[in-house]
Design an enzyme around this catalytic site. Structure first.
Site, PDB file in Angstrom:
ATOM      1  N   SER A  85       0.939  -1.641   0.220  1.00 46.49           N
ATOM      2  CA  SER A  85       0.465   0.041  -0.115  1.00 46.49           C
ATOM      3  C   SER A  85       1.080   1.060   0.352  1.00 46.49           C
ATOM      4  O   SER A  85       0.455   2.309  -0.622  1.00 46.49           O
ATOM      5  CB  SER A  85      -0.766  -0.151   1.357  1.00 46.49           C
ATOM      6  N   ASP A 103      -7.358  -8.207   4.024  1.00 44.67           N
ATOM      7  CA  ASP A 103      -6.344  -9.113   3.376  1.00 44.67           C
ATOM      8  C   ASP A 103      -5.890 -10.054   3.815  1.00 44.67           C
ATOM      9  O   ASP A 103      -5.325 -11.410   3.503  1.00 44.67           O
ATOM     10  CB  ASP A 103      -4.899  -8.353   2.546  1.00 44.67           C
TER      11      ASP A 103
END
Ligand code: S3P
Length: 435
Positions: A26, A318
């Site tokens: 990210s 996730d």
């Protein structure tokens, strides 16, 4: 498409030693995109050099930024400034990466250029309306067959600031809006009822943008000028999740994972595993790249099943595939709910996890929005798992094979290159048998 590359994981020695997982995915996407939108040179160390992120680097080049890597592994981004992107020739191909694609859509939405987006088979199946809808409110136009890639976007020359309440908890959607806001006059506001990862907010501040946080609202002042930053990216907790769970379920393991980012909006897995009885010590807490970071010491542990609070889902969104693996080795029932978002990840993860667990002899029930796993302390294994173009499905089931009675094979281990290119080598150094 690269060739399918089966991998097999089998039971062997305890896992021992220290490892540093690669940089956070990210943060890596965001550092490249914000660097490309700043004026001057941004330097990024510890960038995740995995397929997803390299696609974003290439997209930023095609939009006019100069993006290079030096021989010390430091990435240099010479940005074009907010509103400075130029129209690329041909399509931008984001491969497997929803984050790269959706954030870049936001970054170009308020600059008057036409950009076409595409991706691999998995990304072409994923919904884009969630970003196209709010970005259209700024004045951006788009066309495509329904809301799936390939999609062409024409950025607006006269963006209007928006106020938008996120209908689904999604850091990608939030981030796309905040990036579009940068070239928009006035203040743009995003309301998020369920907190999601706040890396964009933090990094925008590091690049000099004015971001206000008040309860559930996040607002950013537009017509911003971003100043370049120096960013050291810490280890990805979503990658650390694999050796972490492996060490918990392989008897007598004792490992240290160094330099893992521990932003509280990313640590849901650690909290959940601790509640299941996992022995995990967090030491050496520090700050790096504007994020809390620490080392994790992990010992093999007897786990018990629990109910995972649905509110915790965004902070471990996730990590459910690998949590389901841990739950299979636990004693008792683990219930995971509030997970309908998992159906629109790199694969339909609820279906992929349930199919894989069943194939390995685990008692699992697939719900509309979750999973119920009945752990029995041990797992038969002995199956070949369909990766379904999903890196986290591949790595989760390889972890399962390290502790199951029979080996576990995944049909396409090459997908690990999406987020964790040295997965097999790193696990091998800890003593895992994956070939
Ligand atoms: C990400 C946000 C999450 C996550 C993805 C990375 C990000 O997606 O699943 O791997 O970097 O913003 P959603 O925004 O779809 O929840």
């Amino acid at each position: 498409m690269t060739e399918m590359q089966p991998l097999l994981a089998r039971r062997g020695h305890a896992l021992k030693g220290r490892a540093a997982v690669p940089g956070d995915k990210s943060l890596s996407h965001r550092a490249l995109i914000l660097g490309a939108m700043a004026v001057g040179e941004t330097r990024v160390s510890g960038l995740l050099e995995a397929d997803d992120v390299l696609r974003t680097a290439e997209a930023m080049r095609r939009l006019g930024a100069d993006v290079t890597r030096d021989d010390k592994g430091v990435w240099h981004v010479h940005g074009v400034g907010v509103g400075g992107f130029s129209e690329p020739d041909g399509q931008l191909d984001f491969g497997n990466s929803g984050t790269g694609c959706r954030l870049t859509m936001g970054a170009v939405a308020t600059t008057p250029i036409a950009v076409s987006f595409t991706g691999d088979e998995s990304l072409r199946r994923r919904p884009m309306k969630r970003v196209l809808e709010p970005l259209s409110l700024f004045g951006m136009e788009w066309s495509g067959r329904d809301d799936r890639l390939p999609i062409s976007i024409t950025g607006t020359a006269q963006p209007m600031p928006i106020e938008y309440a996120l209908p689904v908890p999604s850091a990608q959607v939030k981030s796309a809006i905040l990036l579009a806001a940068l070239n928009t006059p006035g203040r743009t506001t995003v309301i998020e009822r369920v907190p999601t990862r706040d890396h964009t907010e933090r990094m925008l501040r590091a690049f000099g943008a004015e971001v206000r946080l008040e309860g559930e609202t996040i607002s950013v002042q537009g017509e911003a000028e971003l100043t370049p930053a120096q960013i050291a990216i810490p280890g990805d907790p979503s990658s650390a999740a694999f050796p972490l769970v492996a060490a918990l379920i392989v008897p007598e393991s004792d490992i240290v994972l160094e330099g893992v980012m521990l932003n509280p909006r990313r640590t849901g897995l650690i909290e959940t595993l601790k509640a299941m009885g996992a022995k995990i010590d967090v030491t050496n807490m520090r700050e790096q790249g504007g994020e809390p970071v620490g080392d994790l010491r992990v010992w093999a542990s007897a786990l018990k099943g629990i109910d995972v609070a649905p509110e915790r889902a965004p902070s471990m969104i996730d990590e459910f595939p690998v949590l389901a693996v841990a739950a299979s080795f636990a004693a008792g029932r683990t219930t995971m709910r509030g997970l309908s978002e998992l159906r629109v990840k790199e694969s339909d993860r609820l279906a992929a996890i349930a199919a894989g667990l069943k194939a390995c002899g685990v008692n699992v029930e697939e719900l509309d929005d979750g999973l119920i796993v009945d752990g029995r302390g041990k797992v038969a294994g002995g199956a070949t798992i369909a990766t379904q173009m999903d890196h986290r499905i591949a790595m989760s089931f390889l972890v399962m094979g390290l502790a199951s009675q029979q080996p576990v094979r995944v049909d396409d281990g090459s997908m690990t290159a999406t987020s964790f290119p040295n997965f097999t080598a790193l696990m091998g150094n800890l003593g895992a048998d994956i070939q």
